[in-house]
Design a protein around this motif. Sequence first.
Motif, short mmCIF file in Angstrom:
data_model
loop_
_atom_site.label_atom_id
_atom_site.label_comp_id
_atom_site.label_asym_id
_atom_site.label_seq_id
_atom_site.Cartn_x
_atom_site.Cartn_y
_atom_site.Cartn_z
N PHE A 57 48.84 26.28 35.71
CA PHE A 57 49.70 27.08 36.53
C PHE A 57 48.72 28.02 37.16
O PHE A 57 48.70 28.35 38.38
CB PHE A 57 50.77 27.48 35.55
CG PHE A 57 51.42 28.48 36.30
CD1 PHE A 57 52.18 28.34 37.61
CD2 PHE A 57 51.14 29.99 36.08
CE1 PHE A 57 52.94 29.47 38.18
CE2 PHE A 57 51.90 31.16 36.64
CZ PHE A 57 52.78 30.71 37.63
N ARG A 58 47.80 28.67 36.09
CA ARG A 58 47.05 29.85 37.01
C ARG A 58 46.42 29.70 37.92
O ARG A 58 45.94 30.19 38.90
CB ARG A 58 46.34 30.69 35.83
CG ARG A 58 47.21 31.22 34.69
CD ARG A 58 46.34 31.99 33.53
NE ARG A 58 47.32 32.54 32.50
CZ ARG A 58 47.78 33.64 32.54
NH1 ARG A 58 47.67 34.39 33.68
NH2 ARG A 58 48.45 34.10 31.61
N GLN A 59 45.61 28.34 37.95
CA GLN A 59 44.45 27.99 38.81
C GLN A 59 45.47 27.63 40.02
O GLN A 59 44.98 27.84 41.19
CB GLN A 59 43.59 26.97 38.36
CG GLN A 59 42.80 26.44 39.22
CD GLN A 59 41.47 27.43 39.81
OE1 GLN A 59 41.37 28.30 38.80
NE2 GLN A 59 41.23 27.39 40.91
N ALA A 60 46.38 26.72 39.86
CA ALA A 60 47.35 26.44 41.19
C ALA A 60 47.68 27.54 41.81
O ALA A 60 47.64 27.60 43.05
CB ALA A 60 48.69 25.61 40.89
N VAL A 61 48.32 28.68 40.96
CA VAL A 61 48.79 29.78 41.54
C VAL A 61 47.52 30.64 42.50
O VAL A 61 47.70 31.04 43.61
CB VAL A 61 49.20 31.00 40.88
CG1 VAL A 61 49.44 32.25 41.58
CG2 VAL A 61 50.46 30.42 40.38
N SER A 62 46.23 30.35 41.83
CA SER A 62 45.03 31.15 42.56
C SER A 62 44.73 30.42 43.86
O SER A 62 44.38 31.02 44.70
CB SER A 62 43.83 30.96 41.45
OG SER A 62 42.83 31.30 42.12
N GLU A 63 45.07 29.17 43.92
CA GLU A 63 44.69 28.28 45.23
C GLU A 63 45.77 28.46 46.14
O GLU A 63 45.42 28.36 47.39
CB GLU A 63 44.30 26.88 44.77
CG GLU A 63 43.02 26.56 44.10
CD GLU A 63 42.67 25.36 43.76
OE1 GLU A 63 42.98 24.42 44.83
OE2 GLU A 63 42.29 24.98 42.57
N LEU A 64 47.01 28.67 45.58
CA LEU A 64 48.00 28.80 46.66
C LEU A 64 48.12 30.37 47.03
O LEU A 64 48.65 30.42 48.38
CB LEU A 64 49.25 28.68 46.05
CG LEU A 64 49.57 26.97 45.72
CD1 LEU A 64 50.89 26.89 44.91
CD2 LEU A 64 49.67 26.13 46.78
#
Length: 227
Positions: free
Chosen positions: A62-69
Amino acid sequence: MIEAVSEDTILITLAEAIDERLPARIAGLADNIRSACLPWLVDIVPSYTTLMVVYDPLKIDFRQAVSELTPLVTLENTCKRAPEVKGRLVELPVYYSTETGPDLQWLASECGLECEDIIRKHSAVEYRVHALGFAPGFAFMGQVDPTIAAPRKTSPRKRVPAGSVGIANRQTAVYPQASPGGWQLIGRCPTPLFDQNSLSLLRVGDRVRFKAISREAFLAAGGELTP
């Protein structure tokens, strides 16, 4: 706001209330996310004020996905004062009648209007596609004139014919296929809204205008009167 809603789903909220400019913004953000070719992206689901992003939890957390979004959302926010994107204009013919719209007379009585007033008000507005869902090709459009708005039926019909045009509160839609449904039906559209090859005729952000046609024109265009 970006938040987790499950172990593989993120919800991006762009506003708290429906706004006519939102579909274009949400469609633009969806396009930007797709264009980023994110290897973990599974699906994108636009709605009235939000965009849901489904990801593969085996490829990213989740954290990395949010970072990329986040940069994509920030980019969209910085563009929100740009001129409104018009979107495609799609005209849909409708045979408004009690023959094809079993709730037309009821709706007119409830609203203190004549059937002709319901038809005129429904076909006078240019609608925006806010979301797709419920069934393949089913487009949620808004907003109908408040004087012809009506709630869904308390008991849905077991079968609504394909092409039926309905109203639910200030939303309007066309049923692409025969299905159960609880919207107030006022007419029927002969234009197919979904097929296996080209998929949905309508996309989020499109503009839609309904055009009243005669019974003869409806049948000539391939419309069916089966209940």
